[in-house]
Design an enzyme around this catalytic site. Structure first.
Site, PDB file in Angstrom:
ATOM      1  N   GLY A  14       0.773  -1.241   0.000  1.00 34.97           N
ATOM      2  CA  GLY A  14       0.000   0.000   0.000  1.00 34.97           C
ATOM      3  C   GLY A  14       0.799   1.283   0.000  1.00 34.97           C
ATOM      4  O   GLY A  14       0.331   2.291   0.541  1.00 34.97           O
ATOM      5  N   ARG A  67     -16.069 -15.157  -9.525  1.00 41.86           N
ATOM      6  CA  ARG A  67     -15.738 -13.741  -9.652  1.00 41.86           C
ATOM      7  C   ARG A  67     -16.962 -12.836  -9.491  1.00 41.86           C
ATOM      8  O   ARG A  67     -16.900 -11.783  -8.869  1.00 41.86           O
ATOM      9  CB  ARG A  67     -15.074 -13.506 -11.009  1.00 41.86           C
ATOM     10  CG  ARG A  67     -14.517 -12.108 -11.142  1.00 41.86           C
ATOM     11  CD  ARG A  67     -14.047 -11.846 -12.553  1.00 41.86           C
ATOM     12  NE  ARG A  67     -12.715 -12.357 -12.773  1.00 41.86           N
ATOM     13  CZ  ARG A  67     -12.175 -12.507 -13.979  1.00 41.86           C
ATOM     14  NH1 ARG A  67     -12.862 -12.196 -15.058  1.00 41.86           N
ATOM     15  NH2 ARG A  67     -10.946 -12.969 -14.108  1.00 41.86           N
ATOM     16  N   ARG A  93      -6.050  -8.575  -8.520  1.00 48.92           N
ATOM     17  CA  ARG A  93      -7.101  -9.432  -9.074  1.00 48.92           C
ATOM     18  C   ARG A  93      -7.541  -8.823 -10.396  1.00 48.92           C
ATOM     19  O   ARG A  93      -7.693  -7.595 -10.493  1.00 48.92           O
ATOM     20  CB  ARG A  93      -8.340  -9.502  -8.160  1.00 48.92           C
ATOM     21  CG  ARG A  93      -8.097 -10.013  -6.767  1.00 48.92           C
ATOM     22  CD  ARG A  93      -7.586 -11.420  -6.692  1.00 48.92           C
ATOM     23  NE  ARG A  93      -8.452 -12.424  -7.293  1.00 48.92           N
ATOM     24  CZ  ARG A  93      -8.098 -13.687  -7.463  1.00 48.92           C
ATOM     25  NH1 ARG A  93      -6.901 -14.099  -7.101  1.00 48.92           N
ATOM     26  NH2 ARG A  93      -8.931 -14.537  -8.011  1.00 48.92           N
ATOM     27  N   ASN A 109      -6.100   2.980 -12.510  1.00 46.49           N
ATOM     28  CA  ASN A 109      -5.081   2.005 -12.109  1.00 46.49           C
ATOM     29  C   ASN A 109      -3.711   2.632 -12.312  1.00 46.49           C
ATOM     30  O   ASN A 109      -3.537   3.475 -13.197  1.00 46.49           O
ATOM     31  CB  ASN A 109      -5.184   0.743 -12.970  1.00 46.49           C
ATOM     32  CG  ASN A 109      -4.153  -0.310 -12.586  1.00 46.49           C
ATOM     33  OD1 ASN A 109      -3.933  -0.562 -11.393  1.00 46.49           O
ATOM     34  ND2 ASN A 109      -3.502  -0.917 -13.567  1.00 46.49           N
ATOM     35  N   HIS A 111       0.249   1.498 -13.107  1.00 45.75           N
ATOM     36  CA  HIS A 111       1.025   0.356 -13.581  1.00 45.75           C
ATOM     37  C   HIS A 111       2.486   0.798 -13.717  1.00 45.75           C
ATOM     38  O   HIS A 111       2.757   1.877 -14.252  1.00 45.75           O
ATOM     39  CB  HIS A 111       0.483  -0.137 -14.919  1.00 45.75           C
ATOM     40  CG  HIS A 111       1.209  -1.338 -15.423  1.00 45.75           C
ATOM     41  ND1 HIS A 111       1.062  -2.581 -14.845  1.00 45.75           N
ATOM     42  CD2 HIS A 111       2.116  -1.486 -16.415  1.00 45.75           C
ATOM     43  CE1 HIS A 111       1.846  -3.440 -15.466  1.00 45.75           C
ATOM     44  NE2 HIS A 111       2.494  -2.812 -16.422  1.00 45.75           N
TER      45      HIS A 111
HETATM   46  C1  GAR Z   1       3.098  -0.659  -7.620  1.00 47.87           C
HETATM   47  O1  GAR Z   1       4.394  -0.568  -8.170  1.00 47.87           O
HETATM   48  C2  GAR Z   1       2.050  -0.656  -8.721  1.00 47.87           C
HETATM   49  O2  GAR Z   1       2.412   0.161  -9.813  1.00 47.87           O
HETATM   50  C3  GAR Z   1       2.017  -2.110  -9.108  1.00 47.87           C
HETATM   51  O3  GAR Z   1       2.100  -2.793  -7.891  1.00 47.87           O
HETATM   52  C4  GAR Z   1       2.874  -2.026  -6.971  1.00 47.87           C
HETATM   53  C5  GAR Z   1       2.088  -1.910  -5.682  1.00 47.87           C
HETATM   54  O4  GAR Z   1       2.878  -1.319  -4.687  1.00 47.87           O
HETATM   55  N1  GAR Z   1       0.839  -2.429  -9.836  1.00 47.87           N
HETATM   56  C6  GAR Z   1       0.785  -3.312 -10.827  1.00 47.87           C
HETATM   57  O5  GAR Z   1       1.734  -3.973 -11.192  1.00 47.87           O
HETATM   58  C7  GAR Z   1      -0.587  -3.438 -11.516  1.00 47.87           C
HETATM   59  N2  GAR Z   1      -0.485  -4.108 -12.765  1.00 47.87           N
HETATM   60  P1  GAR Z   1       2.208  -0.586  -3.465  1.00 47.87           P
HETATM   61  O6  GAR Z   1       1.266  -1.613  -2.800  1.00 47.87           O
HETATM   62  O7  GAR Z   1       3.340  -0.239  -2.575  1.00 47.87           O
HETATM   63  O8  GAR Z   1       1.462   0.610  -3.969  1.00 47.87           O
END
Ligand code: GAR
Length: 207
Positions: A14, A67, A93, A109, A111
């Site tokens: 998070g 789902r 998910r 989102n 990424h």
């Molecule tokens: C982040 O780097 C986010 O960009 C990535 O997961 C990590 C979560 O970190 N998301 C993905 O890969 C989605 N496809 P966090 O829990 O510390 O924010």
């Protein structure tokens, strides 16, 4: 203008959620973080949200028959908290088409790549492997296909010769923490219009 009630969906530590909560403390930030929702009861981010005084909820995907049932339960929780916008922040998910359609243009989102390059997992290792000189992160509206949808904002970092996935990922994460609040602010202020696969950002007139 009323602050838009926003839920953050997490599965892990998070850190992006914390960046959003921190930014939303500013009185003029156009979104209010009203809920942190996790599909995992052991997500580290839940404790951070509670410490920050944000309501938390767990909807554990493992206990549902499928789902549709899982997403129905998430939707009920979002309704209870009168949520208007969703930020996926490390939510691991894949969401079904009906849920995505319901939240069209209201679900963001983040990424860790410059989309449309490197959808999916292990983006930093794959960027190094591919030899790209510029890498980064993207905030986009969510569409049913994984890591796709109209791009709202991107930030770039240079790939250094001696980068490892960890060093590169750390620099990208720093950018994520600035980019996501900026993108949410634009959406919550009503400044982002989708136009097919693209978005247009309205400029603010001064004075
Ligand atoms: C982040 O780097 C986010 O960009 C990535 O997961 C990590 C979560 O970190 N998301 C993905 O890969 C989605 N496809 P966090 O829990 O510390 O924010």
């Amino acid at each position: 203008m009323a602050r838009r009630r926003t839920a953050i969906l997490i599965s892990g530590r998070g850190s992006n959620m914390s960046a959003l909560i921190g930014a939303a403390r500013a009185p003029d930030f156009p979104a209010e973080i009203a809920l942190a929702l996790s599909n995992r009861s052991d997500a580290g981010g839940l404790a951070l949200a509670r410490q920050a005084g944000v309501a938390t909820a767990v909807v554990d995907h493992k206990i549902y028959a499928g789902r549709d049932e899982f997403e129905g339960s998430m939707q009920a929780m979002l309704d209870i908290h009168r949520i208007e916008l969703i930020c996926l922040a490390g939510f691991m998910r894949v969401l079904g088409a009906p849920f995505v359609a319901r939240w069209r243009d209201r679900m963001l989102n983040i990424h860790p790549s410059l989309l449309p390059s490197f959808r999916g997992l292990d983006t930093h290792a794959r960027a190094i492997e591919a030899g790209v000189k510029i890498h980064g992160c993207t905030v986009h509206f969510v569409e049913p296909e994984l890591d796709s949808g109209p791009i709202i904002a991107q930030a770039a970092v240079e790939v250094r010769d001696d980068d490892t996935p960890e060093t590169l990922g750390a620099r990208v994460l720093t950018q994520e923490h600035a980019l996501y609040p900026a993108a949410l602010a634009l959406v919550a202020a009503g400044r982002v219009q989708t136009d097919g696969a693209r978005t247009r950002i309205a400029t603010v007139r001064q004075g």
